[in-house]
Design a protein around this motif. Structure first.
Motif, short mmCIF file in Angstrom:
data_model
loop_
_atom_site.label_atom_id
_atom_site.label_comp_id
_atom_site.label_asym_id
_atom_site.label_seq_id
_atom_site.Cartn_x
_atom_site.Cartn_y
_atom_site.Cartn_z
N SER A 253 0.82 -1.21 0.00
CA SER A 253 0.00 0.00 0.00
C SER A 253 0.86 1.26 0.00
CB SER A 253 -0.94 0.01 1.21
OG SER A 253 -0.22 0.14 2.42
N ILE A 254 2.02 1.20 0.67
CA ILE A 254 2.92 2.36 0.69
C ILE A 254 3.57 2.54 -0.67
CG2 ILE A 254 5.02 3.32 1.72
CD1 ILE A 254 4.30 1.75 4.28
N GLY A 255 3.89 1.43 -1.33
CA GLY A 255 4.47 1.49 -2.66
C GLY A 255 5.90 1.99 -2.64
N TYR A 256 6.20 2.87 -3.59
CA TYR A 256 7.57 3.33 -3.80
C TYR A 256 8.04 4.34 -2.77
CZ TYR A 256 5.41 7.63 -5.36
OH TYR A 256 4.69 8.80 -5.38
N ARG A 257 7.18 4.78 -1.87
CA ARG A 257 7.50 5.94 -1.05
C ARG A 257 8.60 5.70 -0.03
NH1 ARG A 257 2.48 9.71 0.19
NH2 ARG A 257 1.66 9.94 -1.92
N ILE A 258 8.83 4.46 0.33
CA ILE A 258 9.83 4.19 1.35
C ILE A 258 10.40 2.80 1.14
CG2 ILE A 258 8.22 3.25 3.06
CD1 ILE A 258 9.81 4.89 5.16
N ASN A 259 11.67 2.64 1.48
CA ASN A 259 12.36 1.38 1.34
C ASN A 259 12.12 0.53 2.59
OD1 ASN A 259 14.96 -0.29 1.96
ND2 ASN A 259 15.01 0.07 -0.25
N GLU A 260 11.80 -0.75 2.38
CA GLU A 260 11.46 -1.61 3.50
C GLU A 260 12.62 -1.78 4.48
OE1 GLU A 260 11.97 -6.12 1.97
OE2 GLU A 260 10.47 -4.94 0.90
N ASP A 261 13.86 -1.80 3.96
CA ASP A 261 15.01 -1.95 4.85
C ASP A 261 15.23 -0.69 5.70
OD1 ASP A 261 15.46 -4.51 4.05
OD2 ASP A 261 17.08 -4.02 2.66
N ASP A 262 14.83 0.45 5.15
CA ASP A 262 14.89 1.67 5.95
C ASP A 262 13.91 1.58 7.12
OD1 ASP A 262 16.80 2.77 4.30
OD2 ASP A 262 15.36 3.88 3.08
N VAL A 263 12.72 1.05 6.86
CA VAL A 263 11.72 0.90 7.94
C VAL A 263 12.26 -0.05 9.00
CG1 VAL A 263 9.36 0.28 8.51
CG2 VAL A 263 9.85 1.36 6.32
N LEU A 264 12.95 -1.10 8.57
CA LEU A 264 13.58 -2.01 9.52
C LEU A 264 14.53 -1.25 10.44
CD1 LEU A 264 14.28 -4.92 10.49
CD2 LEU A 264 16.00 -4.98 8.67
N LEU A 265 15.33 -0.37 9.86
CA LEU A 265 16.28 0.41 10.67
C LEU A 265 15.57 1.40 11.58
CD1 LEU A 265 19.19 1.09 11.37
CD2 LEU A 265 19.25 2.65 9.42
N TYR A 266 14.54 2.08 11.06
CA TYR A 266 13.79 3.02 11.91
C TYR A 266 13.14 2.29 13.09
CZ TYR A 266 14.06 5.66 7.51
OH TYR A 266 14.49 6.27 6.36
N THR A 267 12.61 1.10 12.80
CA THR A 267 11.99 0.32 13.87
C THR A 267 13.03 -0.08 14.91
OG1 THR A 267 10.36 -0.56 12.31
CG2 THR A 267 10.63 -1.75 14.37
N LEU A 268 14.21 -0.44 14.45
CA LEU A 268 15.29 -0.78 15.37
C LEU A 268 15.61 0.40 16.28
CD1 LEU A 268 17.39 -3.32 15.50
CD2 LEU A 268 19.00 -1.63 14.62
N ARG A 269 15.65 1.61 15.72
CA ARG A 269 15.95 2.81 16.51
C ARG A 269 14.86 3.09 17.54
NH1 ARG A 269 18.29 6.36 11.36
NH2 ARG A 269 20.37 5.36 11.38
N VAL A 270 13.62 2.84 17.15
CA VAL A 270 12.53 3.02 18.10
C VAL A 270 12.57 1.93 19.16
CG1 VAL A 270 10.02 3.02 18.36
CG2 VAL A 270 11.07 4.24 16.44
N HIS A 271 12.79 0.71 18.74
CA HIS A 271 12.77 -0.44 19.65
C HIS A 271 13.85 -0.32 20.72
CE1 HIS A 271 11.43 -4.58 20.51
NE2 HIS A 271 12.69 -4.83 20.82
N PHE A 272 15.05 0.12 20.30
CA PHE A 272 16.16 0.26 21.24
C PHE A 272 16.34 1.71 21.72
CE2 PHE A 272 17.23 -3.72 19.08
CZ PHE A 272 17.51 -4.53 20.17
#
Length: 562
Positions: A253-272
């Protein structure tokens, strides 16, 4: 399935499916004639090059990894190629049928690789499979309505692309391509144990073309659960699959707007709770080697799913409802902002509060992108990020920190202050950033003397382009109305904000390299165009003085609002 086989033999008599916890269709298709090297284009060009080569060995389609379950083969690796093969064959058979009826051998090929009576040989993820069936296999759907996911749109674009490419091809070309694909070699590895399939996926992709980090993490999580979980292994595996199904739906649904691996990294920053985390795979590897690996897998998978869900809302829904969110998203390169945004959604902040936070973060992102210093921002704002928690949801310390960075002059903080911003705005500016600046300036002009005014969204400008009011190449016909094209004018005035104007693509093409008087007559589509027209007196020049005055005004406005 045989270990070494052909595409036809691999598919014949089998039911191959893409489980919904796997990635949906992600291959891109050329949109413009100038687009090159998209996956669907390369797929066809490789087949055509092979056809021209007169090679004796069959074409090779690579390796496919399956988990065999309940007389079905679930694709673990190779679903993108398989989906494209089915789309291409469907387009090819469709074209061939317009020339003549299929002969007996071709009917058998169709039944083996596409469909035999009610059995379709290949199925994609659940949420796109009806579309694949209706638009590609049966072709009962011919419009582009109701395409809810980006992967569905990619399927439609790929099928349309191949139909168009095959439209004028002769019968000999079609039968040759059908023969190449059906007789192509491939290798397969079907396994009945899921942990073995996951292990094979990790092994293959550590030694070949790398999948996304998110794919690696999913495989690592499932493999670790198989190894270390005892009492509730099946339940936890099912939970991971369900969460990744949700993740891939959000990605689509997000499509081209964001890279999935970037979201992985952002989630890591939030998680830790740290902006200083930079390597997702290393951090996750360390967590998986610890004593509480199963607890980490459960909590982090939940965090990932929530992040993608919130970003889907942020990019797809709230971007249309809130101008501040739209404005931030319009400014590409917003990586530093997204961990803050993810926290804001997790903590249940209102859309109004999220919009206020976006406006402040936009100022920081803009300065970082425009000024271009090598100094890094995360360490300057990590403390306010860490203190922004479930128990302390106040965004005012974040906003206060960003505001202070605009004026501070001590060396640790002075990289992004107003003086540095003013310096960066003086000369030539990256065109995408310049378009953003002129859009913000347009919004500023629209709002003068008005209250409750709905500002113009950037996406309402049809194909926005950057126009040089005084063209970079001096018009041959004189007098042309522009200042003397001396060295100073060329070097200091042509490529600066004062000489830039935001136009639609059609408007820009229409004005071209014409005289000033003719160009000004077309400047009636927005506030800044009319302002430019009013800056020049009748039969006057678009002079250095006017350009400098306009540049200074734009800079002052940008410093004020950013």
């Amino acid at each position: 399935m045989e270990a070494s086989t052909t595409i036809r033999k691999m598919m014949a008599g089998n039911k191959i499916i893409v489980p919904s916890y796997q990635r949906a269709y992600s291959w891109e298709t050329p949109v413009e004639k100038t687009d090159r090297n998209t996956q669907t284009d390369v797929f066809l060009s490789d087949l055509e090059e092979y056809s021209k080569s007169n090679a004796k060995n069959p074409y090779y389609f690579g390796h496919f990894l399956f988990e065999e379950r309940n007389e079905k083969f679930q694709v673990i690796d190779g679903q993108q190629r398989l989906t494209t093969i089915v789309i291409f064959l469907s387009a090819l058979f469709t074209k061939l049928k317009t020339i003549r009826n299929l002969n007996e051998g071709e009917e058998e090929l169709y039944e083996d690789m596409v469909r035999r009576r009610g059995t379709i040989r290949f199925s994609t993820v659940d949420y796109d499979n009806q579309l694949l069936k209706d638009y590609v296999i049966e072709q009962t759907k011919t419009d582009h309505n109701g395409l809810d996911t980006e992967s569905a749109r990619r399927i439609v674009r790929a099928f349309d692309f191949y139909k168009k490419k095959l439209l004028d091809k002769p019968e000999e070309y079609l039968t040759r391509m059908l023969s190449i694909v059906s007789e192509s070699n491939c290798t397969t590895h079907p396994v009945q144990d899921e942990s073995e399939a996951i292990q094979m996926f990790i092994f293959q992709n550590n030694r070949g073309k790398q999948p996304s980090n998110l794919e690696i993490v999913k495989a690592q999580f499932m493999y670790n659960v198989h190894l270390h979980s005892k009492d509730n292994r099946d339940e936890l595996i099912e939970e991971i699959k369900n969460r990744f199904e949700k993740i891939y739906k959000s990605i689509s649904s997000i499509g081209y707007r964001i890279n999935e691996d970037d979201v992985l990294l952002y989630t890591l920053r939030v998680h830790f709770n740290s902006l200083l985390e930079t390597n997702a795979l290393d951090k996750i590897d360390k967590a998986l080697s610890g004593q509480n690996s199963i607890d980490f897998i459960k909590s982090f998978t939940r965090s990932l799913s929530v992040s993608f869900e919130h970003l889907s809302v942020f990019f797809v829904h709230h971007e249309h409802e809130n101008f501040a969110i739209h404005s931030l998203i319009t400014l590409w390169g917003i990586a530093i902002a997204l961990p803050f945004i993810l926290k804001a959604y997790r903590y249940g902040l209102s859309i109004s509060e999220i919009g206020t936070l976006c406006s402040s973060l936009e100022n920081l992102v803009f300065r970082q992108r425009l000024i271009g210093t090598r100094a890094e921002i995360p360490s300057r704002i990590n403390d306010v990020f860490e203190k922004f928690t479930e128990n302390y949801k106040d965004i005012s310390p974040i906003i206060a920190r960003i505001e202070s960075m605009k004026t501070r002059s001590d060396w640790w903080w002075a990289y992004w202050n107003n003086e540095k911003l003013k310096e960066a705005l003086q000369g030539g500016i990256n065109h995408s950033v310049a378009k953003y600046i002129l859009w913000k300036y347009e919004v500023y002009l629209e709002q003068q003397g008005k209250s409750g005014y709905c500002p113009t969204r950037f996406d309402k400008i049809i194909s926005p382009e950057l126009e040089h009011i005084a063209p970079t190449t001096e018009p041959e016909i004189k007098p042309h109305g522009y200042d003397n094209y001396d060295e100073e004018f060329r070097n200091q005035y042509l490529n600066c904000l004062g000489n830039y104007l935001l136009l639609s693509k059609s408007h820009n093409c229409a004005v071209g390299n014409i005289s000033l008087s003719r160009k000004l007559a077309t400047y009636d589509h927005n506030k800044q165009q009319r302002e430019v027209r009013n800056l020049v007196s009748e039969n006057g020049l678009w002079s250095k003085e006017i350009i400098k005055s306009r540049k200074d005004k734009i800079i002052n406005v940008i410093i004020e609002i950013c």
